[in-house]
Design a protein around this motif. Structure first.
Motif, PDB file in Angstrom:
ATOM      1  N   ASN A   1      -6.356   9.089   4.938  1.00  0.00           N
ATOM      2  CA  ASN A   1      -6.936   7.768   5.174  1.00  0.00           C
ATOM      3  C   ASN A   1      -8.372   7.891   5.659  1.00  0.00           C
ATOM      4  OD1 ASN A   1      -4.496   5.690   5.141  1.00  0.00           O
ATOM      5  ND2 ASN A   1      -3.774   7.544   6.153  1.00  0.00           N
TER       6      ASN A   1
ATOM      7  N   PHE B   1     -11.283   5.313   7.333  1.00  0.00           N
ATOM      8  CA  PHE B   1     -11.531   4.005   7.916  1.00  0.00           C
ATOM      9  C   PHE B   1     -13.004   3.828   8.242  1.00  0.00           C
ATOM     10  CE2 PHE B   1      -7.113   4.929   8.936  1.00  0.00           C
ATOM     11  CZ  PHE B   1      -6.472   3.734   8.653  1.00  0.00           C
TER      12      PHE B   1
ATOM     13  N   ARG C   1      -9.815  -0.111   6.151  1.00  0.00           N
ATOM     14  CA  ARG C   1      -9.483   1.119   5.447  1.00  0.00           C
ATOM     15  C   ARG C   1     -10.330   1.192   4.178  1.00  0.00           C
ATOM     16  NH1 ARG C   1      -3.454   3.243   5.174  1.00  0.00           N
ATOM     17  NH2 ARG C   1      -3.027   1.141   4.419  1.00  0.00           N
TER      18      ARG C   1
ATOM     19  N   LYS D   1      -7.707   5.535   0.555  1.00  0.00           N
ATOM     20  CA  LYS D   1      -6.363   6.020   0.854  1.00  0.00           C
ATOM     21  C   LYS D   1      -5.905   6.862  -0.323  1.00  0.00           C
ATOM     22  CE  LYS D   1      -1.615   4.333   1.617  1.00  0.00           C
ATOM     23  NZ  LYS D   1      -0.774   3.116   1.761  1.00  0.00           N
TER      24      LYS D   1
END
Length: 244
Positions: A112, A114, A121, A124
């Protein structure tokens, strides 16, 4: 683990409560409770800091951004998809990585990225990493549980390459493909170094070309450190080994 920011110590206990403590006299400034996982595994909650901001990943699977000056929560995000419905679900992750305005978290299920400012986010990937990912310029490198060396451009999300490490070793040595066991993963002088449990280490260029395979004088038991051209580590008998 703990962090020091100006006059504060920042740490967390096994119940995932965060403590801000005066580093000079030990006085507790503030306590911030977060979600407590009913069952724990080997994952230890993780801190990282950038300027006045603390980033905290707890064992429940939530990432927090906290202002270290006043202790206020800027944002938080839960990345454990089963935790809300199954409180016994065990969360596992590598330590937090910070890169410019990105927070990078590699769990046992996915990678992930961010936005550090607002918690959105950005990227991913369904990739699990067996080692803590490392970053060189705009690229992130990791080794999957299937022993693939993967390079990802964290600016645009493109996968630069995915290389079967065992297969590259077999080609380099002109031998049969064998299973490998990765102990540690590092960047030295803009090259990628993969240390194996059998005392060998492999040198890849950042563009994924295998350059050399060498052997250390002993098997690595600890994570190695690198000082002035030397590799320093403990072997299985806790002997300190220094190798060029």
């Amino acid at each position: 683990n703990l962090k020091i920011i100006k006059n504060k110590l920042i740490l967390a206990d096994s119940d995932n409560s965060i403590y801000l403590v005066n580093k000079f006299n030990g006085e507790k400034i503030k306590t911030l409770p977060t979600e407590d996982a009913s069952m724990n595994n080997e994952f230890i909650n993780s801190f990282a800091s950038y300027g006045e901001t603390i980033f905290y990943l707890n064992t429940f699977g939530s990432i927090y951004s906290i202002n270290s000056t006043n202790g206020q929560i800027n944002w938080f995000f839960n990345i454990n998809p089963l935790s809300e419905n199954d409180n016994n679900n065990l969360f596992n992750s590598k330590p937090i990585i910070l890169n410019n305005n990105k927070v990078i978290i590699a769990t046992d299920r996915e990678l992930n990225l961010f936005n550090a400012d607002n918690g959105s986010r950005v990227l991913k990937f369904p990739i699990s990493s067996s080692t803590k990912p490392i970053i060189l310029n705009e690229n992130l490198f990791l080794i999957t549980k299937d022993d693939l060396l993967v390079g990802i451009n964290i600016e645009n999300g493109d996968i630069v390459y995915s290389i079967d490490i065992s297969e590259e070793i077999a080609k380099f040595l002109n031998s049969k493909k064998k299973m490998i066991y990765v102990k540690s993963f590092s960047i030295l002088n803009n090259n990628l170094y993969i240390f194996l449990n059998n005392s060998f280490f492999i040198k890849f260029s950042s563009d994924g070309k295998l350059q050399n395979i060498s052997k250390l004088p002993a098997k690595i038991y600890s994570d190695p450190i690198f000082i002035n051209g030397s590799i320093i580590f403990f072997d299985k008998k806790n002997k300190l080994i220094i190798s060029n």
